[in-house]
Scaffold this active site. Structure first.
Site, short mmCIF file in Angstrom:
data_model
loop_
_atom_site.label_atom_id
_atom_site.label_comp_id
_atom_site.label_asym_id
_atom_site.label_seq_id
_atom_site.Cartn_x
_atom_site.Cartn_y
_atom_site.Cartn_z
CD GLU A 115 -2.97 -1.08 2.29
OE1 GLU A 115 -4.15 -1.19 1.95
OE2 GLU A 115 -2.63 -0.91 3.48
CB CYS A 128 2.99 7.23 3.72
SG CYS A 128 3.47 6.01 4.93
CB CYS A 135 6.86 -5.86 8.84
SG CYS A 135 8.22 -5.05 9.73
CB CYS A 139 5.79 -2.90 16.41
SG CYS A 139 7.49 -2.69 15.87
CB CYS A 142 2.55 -2.11 13.86
SG CYS A 142 2.72 -1.91 12.08
CB CYS A 387 0.82 5.87 11.76
SG CYS A 387 1.41 7.44 11.30
N1 SAH Z 1 8.84 0.11 10.05
C1 SAH Z 1 9.17 1.45 10.25
C2 SAH Z 1 8.33 2.41 9.44
C3 SAH Z 1 6.86 2.12 9.27
S1 SAH Z 1 5.73 2.49 10.56
C4 SAH Z 1 9.06 1.80 11.72
O1 SAH Z 1 8.55 1.00 12.47
O2 SAH Z 1 9.56 2.86 12.09
C5 SAH Z 1 5.59 4.25 10.71
C6 SAH Z 1 5.27 4.69 12.14
O3 SAH Z 1 3.93 4.33 12.55
C7 SAH Z 1 6.19 4.01 13.15
O4 SAH Z 1 6.64 4.91 14.12
C8 SAH Z 1 5.27 2.99 13.75
O5 SAH Z 1 5.73 2.56 15.00
C9 SAH Z 1 3.98 3.76 13.82
N2 SAH Z 1 2.81 2.91 14.06
C10 SAH Z 1 2.68 1.59 13.81
N3 SAH Z 1 1.45 1.15 14.17
C11 SAH Z 1 0.78 2.22 14.63
C12 SAH Z 1 -0.55 2.41 15.11
N4 SAH Z 1 -1.43 1.42 15.16
N5 SAH Z 1 -0.91 3.65 15.51
C13 SAH Z 1 -0.03 4.68 15.41
N6 SAH Z 1 1.23 4.56 14.95
C14 SAH Z 1 1.64 3.35 14.57
FE1 SF4 Z 2 7.25 -3.39 11.05
FE2 SF4 Z 2 5.07 -2.12 11.91
FE3 SF4 Z 2 7.13 -2.47 13.57
FE4 SF4 Z 2 7.35 -0.72 11.54
S1 SF4 Z 2 5.94 -0.57 13.28
S2 SF4 Z 2 8.85 -2.31 12.16
S3 SF4 Z 2 6.11 -1.78 9.95
S4 SF4 Z 2 5.86 -4.10 12.67
#
Ligand code: SAH
Ligand code: SF4
Length: 414
Positions: A115, A128, A135, A139, A142, A387
């Protein structure tokens, strides 16, 4: 300082060619375009000239048809068309949020889906961009983290997102090219209008879509080099931000070799909480991560690091957490800014967003210490474009399945 080696547990794999036997030129450097032209039979000198022209048409002008390359001899254009293509990802679905945010579900030549999201603001337009399908990391807040990693995106698929966005936004410069004279071999060189650099809508790029960009370093670097090239997509490195969850061994290389702004997904200030919500922390801890930020090439006032901090109710949002965050930033002497991201929910998520009052209090505490801590306004939540909401597979795994995927990923990390 020794630059750590490339640790990349993920392979891109072989992606079937979109154009059948024809080679897709998107993602190739000037030299690489020259190389494929030589392989196709041009002599080195001709290949170099053509590569320069073709590069300009592909990346600066957004042309997808060799027939439109008016400074290339008319007789040569079908020869190119027979051998090469200038591809784009396939758009599977395009959605527009009530706030103007746009999300595209894209498909690669092998059918893999990813996406991209465009977020228009009064003073900027931010794209973005995804770096992986899925991935490897998990996290816990996420949505992308609930997907298995399918594969890395290739440089062409990463820069292809930016090019497709320019197509969709109608943003390629029009007219003939400045500085490119008529083709001496072509008597029929067509006249065009004068080149103008139109006002930009797409002004900024964030590597914050699906995937961890530093686990796909080479392809992300290749794509961003094209994006930053003055005769390519010509976006300044100051307008590009790469976000990492904290792949410490690759951070110095990102600064040295790519040189864009860095955002670090910190999200917690204690080992206990960060281990839980960003499990990569069990491999690269907070101290190591903050030291890598302090060492980030060019870090300083001119290139401030952004710490991303997702606001999770009763998890990481107390006054003590805010004070500890300030203390850590000071201890490591960082010129940093904190971006507070209200948690964006998704089906099956285990967390809740902090209350608006809590977010404000947290932000105020940090601001009072002289560190900027704006709250990011959620965008595109109604189309799951905010995000952490991106996920290309439309399955709805159960909690048990989500836990199993998380365990598998953790075991793979070692
Ligand atoms: N993988 C990279 C970049 C993609 S995520 C990373 O983790 O940095 C972009 C941002 O969105 C990151 O800071 C991530 O932690 C945040 N993010 C992920 N899930 C989220 C959620 N459900 N609500 C708000 N931010 C989120
Ligand atoms: Fe992967 Fe989501 Fe963690 Fe970014 S925030 S490293 S996309 S699992």
């Amino acid at each position: 300082m020794q630059i750590p080696g490339h640790i990349d547990p993920v392979t891109t794999g072989t992606v079937p060619l979109r154009g059948g036997n024809r080679i897709d030129l998107v993602g190739l450097t000037r030299d690489a375009i020259g190389g494929v032209l030589v392989e196709a039979g041009l002599d080195a000198k001709a290949a170099k000239l053509r590569a320069k022209q073709i590069w300009h048409w592909i990346y600066h002008r957004g042309v997808t048809d060799f027939e439109a390359m008016t400074d290339i001899a008319k007789t040569m254009r079908p020869w190119l068309t027979d051998r090469f293509i200038i591809g784009r990802p396939t758009v599977r679905e395009a959605q527009v949020s009530s706030d103007g945010t746009r999300k595209w579900l894209l498909a690669a030549a092998d059918g893999q889906e990813y996406e991209m999201v465009f977020i228009p603001d009064a003073d900027r337009g931010t794209l973005c961009v995804s770096s992986q399908v899925g991935c490897t990391l998990n996290c816990r807040f996420c949505h992308t983290g609930t997907m298995r990693l399918v594969r890395n995106l290739a440089a062409g698929e990463i820069v292809g997102q930016v090019m497709l966005a320019r197509d969709e936004l109608g943003e390629w410069p029009k007219g003939t090219m400045a500085g490119f004279g008529p083709d001496p071999e072509d008597d029929d060189e067509e006249e065009g209008s004068h080149y103008t650099a139109d006002g930009r809508i797409l002004t900024n790029i964030v590597m914050m879509g699906m995937g961890e960009p530093l686990y796909n370093f080479d392809e992300v670097k290749g794509a961003l080099k094209i994006v930053m090239d003055g005769d390519g997509l010509a976006l300044s490195r100051r307008r590009i931000t790469l976000s990492t969850s904290g792949v410490v061994p690759m951070m110095a290389r990102a600064g040295d070799e790519i040189g864009v702004n860095l955002a670090v997904s910190l999200h917690a200030v204690s080992k206990e909480v960060r281990d839980e919500i960003v499990p990569l922390n069990r491999k690269y801890g907070i101290e190591e991560l903050l030291q890598a930020c302090a060492d980030y090439p060019g870090a300083g006032n001119s290139r401030r690091i952004t710490f991303e901090y997702v606001m999770l109710k009763d998890k990481n949002d107390s006054d003590d957490d805010a004070r500890e965050l300030v203390r850590l930033i000071r201890e490591y002497g960082l010129h940093a800014k904190v971006n507070l991201i209200p948690f964006n929910p998704w089906p099956g998520a285990m967390y809740e967003c902090s209350t608006p009052e809590r977010v404000r209090a947290f932000s105020n505490l940090i601001f009072k210490s002289g560190i900027s801590a704006p709250v990011r306004t959620p965008r595109g939540r109604d189309i799951m474009a905010a995000c952490g909401q991106l996920k290309s597979a439309a399955t709805k795994p159960t909690r048990a399945e989500l836990d199993r995927i998380a365990e598998e990923k953790q075991a793979a990390l070692g």
